[in-house]
Design a protein around this motif. Structure first.
Motif, PDB file in Angstrom:
ATOM      1  N   ARG A  15       0.653  -1.308  -0.007  1.00 58.13           N
ATOM      2  CA  ARG A  15       0.066  -0.066  -0.003  1.00 58.13           C
ATOM      3  C   ARG A  15       0.981   1.203  -0.047  1.00 58.13           C
ATOM      4  O   ARG A  15       1.862   1.306   0.638  1.00 58.13           O
ATOM      5  N   ALA A  16       0.211   2.330  -0.527  1.00 58.64           N
ATOM      6  CA  ALA A  16       0.979   3.592  -0.631  1.00 58.64           C
ATOM      7  C   ALA A  16       1.366   4.027   1.072  1.00 58.64           C
ATOM      8  O   ALA A  16       0.702   3.712   1.955  1.00 58.64           O
ATOM      9  N   VAL A  21      -0.899   9.216   1.655  1.00 61.69           N
ATOM     10  CA  VAL A  21      -2.187   9.174   1.543  1.00 61.69           C
ATOM     11  C   VAL A  21      -3.113  10.508   2.283  1.00 61.69           C
ATOM     12  O   VAL A  21      -3.894  11.095   1.527  1.00 61.69           O
ATOM     13  N   THR A  58      -6.257   3.786  -0.022  1.00 63.32           N
ATOM     14  CA  THR A  58      -5.497   2.976  -1.029  1.00 63.32           C
ATOM     15  C   THR A  58      -6.237   1.641  -1.563  1.00 63.32           C
ATOM     16  O   THR A  58      -7.623   1.257  -0.602  1.00 63.32           O
ATOM     17  N   GLY A 165      -3.181  -1.182  -3.815  1.00 60.74           N
ATOM     18  CA  GLY A 165      -2.288  -0.414  -2.979  1.00 60.74           C
ATOM     19  C   GLY A 165      -2.153   1.119  -3.625  1.00 60.74           C
ATOM     20  O   GLY A 165      -1.572   1.825  -2.957  1.00 60.74           O
ATOM     21  N   ASP A 166      -2.559   1.390  -5.035  1.00 55.32           N
ATOM     22  CA  ASP A 166      -2.407   2.829  -5.446  1.00 55.32           C
ATOM     23  C   ASP A 166      -3.402   3.657  -4.583  1.00 55.32           C
ATOM     24  O   ASP A 166      -4.400   2.919  -3.950  1.00 55.32           O
ATOM     25  N   VAL A 167      -3.438   4.867  -4.684  1.00 50.74           N
ATOM     26  CA  VAL A 167      -4.252   5.815  -3.963  1.00 50.74           C
ATOM     27  C   VAL A 167      -5.363   6.120  -4.966  1.00 50.74           C
ATOM     28  O   VAL A 167      -5.253   6.709  -6.072  1.00 50.74           O
ATOM     29  N   ARG A 180       0.976   4.360  -6.214  1.00 52.51           N
ATOM     30  CA  ARG A 180       1.652   4.249  -4.879  1.00 52.51           C
ATOM     31  C   ARG A 180       2.809   4.842  -4.698  1.00 52.51           C
ATOM     32  O   ARG A 180       3.110   5.557  -3.772  1.00 52.51           O
ATOM     33  N   GLU A 181       3.756   4.684  -5.908  1.00 47.78           N
ATOM     34  CA  GLU A 181       4.973   5.007  -5.591  1.00 47.78           C
ATOM     35  C   GLU A 181       5.451   6.404  -5.896  1.00 47.78           C
ATOM     36  O   GLU A 181       6.314   7.223  -5.537  1.00 47.78           O
ATOM     37  N   ALA A 183       2.848   8.722  -4.968  1.00 50.17           N
ATOM     38  CA  ALA A 183       1.809   9.284  -3.988  1.00 50.17           C
ATOM     39  C   ALA A 183       2.383  10.710  -3.284  1.00 50.17           C
ATOM     40  O   ALA A 183       1.825  11.521  -3.234  1.00 50.17           O
TER      41      ALA A 183
END
Length: 231
Positions: A15-16, A21, A58, A165-167, A180-181, A183
């Protein structure tokens, strides 16, 4: 994107960063979209099912089969506090995949809301619960539980790629996905954009024109725009 598998639940996802977030949650979809380079938007047919709906979290991703909401029940077990469920379908379907019972289950797991490229129902109950949902349609037609999909695989939801896990951020302007990377980077760019807009807003309020704030007069003249003073 990797080939989407059917009949799989990935229980360990990355997850981010929670601080990133939280930082993104302060900004609107339009600001994030612009700050990220005008990418990441889902199609505008996804609309909030009640006026105050807004979410940021997420992604726990779900791949549904048309007319079948089985995988949403499977996904509930994978939800962690701060997650948003993002549900796509193997083909277009506007059936009512989601209602107040699943919303109750999701909320008990800490879910921040749902984005679904499909239909939902029980909208009055969802509004009373203040559970944010962004959906393709509102449809009372129910679904079955008979066919496998997947949970926590990459999905394409309303034309946007979403990885577990992306926002995901959604408000009245639409839905945007932040990898996510990226964020933290996008949160910083969003803050800088809002600061710049505050300055421009003050200049507009003072009566200054966009023609001058954005130095538009030269490019317009270069393209041949003429002003004529004729009665």
């Amino acid at each position: 994107m990797e080939h989407t598998e059917i009949g799989i639940v990935r229980t360990a996802i990355t997850r981010a960063d929670p601080e990133a977030v939280a930082a993104l949650s302060k900004f609107g979809v339009a600001t994030i979209h612009e700050a990220m380079g005008r990418v990441g938007l889902m199609r505008p047919y996804l609309r909030p099912v009640h006026p105050k709906a807004r979410l940021c979290g997420t992604a726990v991703t779900v791949l549904l089969q048309p007319g079948d909401n089985w995988m949403l029940h499977v996904a509930a077990e994978q939800i962690r506090d701060g997650d948003v469920v993002v549900a796509a379908c193997t083909t277009e379907s506007e059936d009512g995949f989601f209602g107040d019972l699943l919303a109750t289950s999701f909320r008990a797991r800490g879910c921040q809301g749902l984005v679904i490229d499909g239909g939902v129902r029980d909208t009055a109950d969802l509004q009373e619960m203040d559970f944010p949902v962004f959906a393709r349609s509102i449809n009372a037609k129910g679904t079955v539980k008979a066919t496998l999909g997947s949970v926590n695989v990459p999905v394409v939801c309303a034309n946007a790629l979403v990885r577990p896990g992306d926002v995901v951020v959604a408000d009245g302007d639409g839905v945007v996905v932040v990898p996510r990377e990226r964020a933290a980077e996008v949160a910083e760019a969003s803050a800088a954009r809002e600061a710049g807009e505050a300055g421009k807003r003050a200049r507009f309020r003072a009566g200054e024109l966009g023609l001058d704030i954005y130095d538009m007069r030269g490019p317009l003249a270069a393209l041949g725009l003429r002003y004529e003073d004729r009665g």
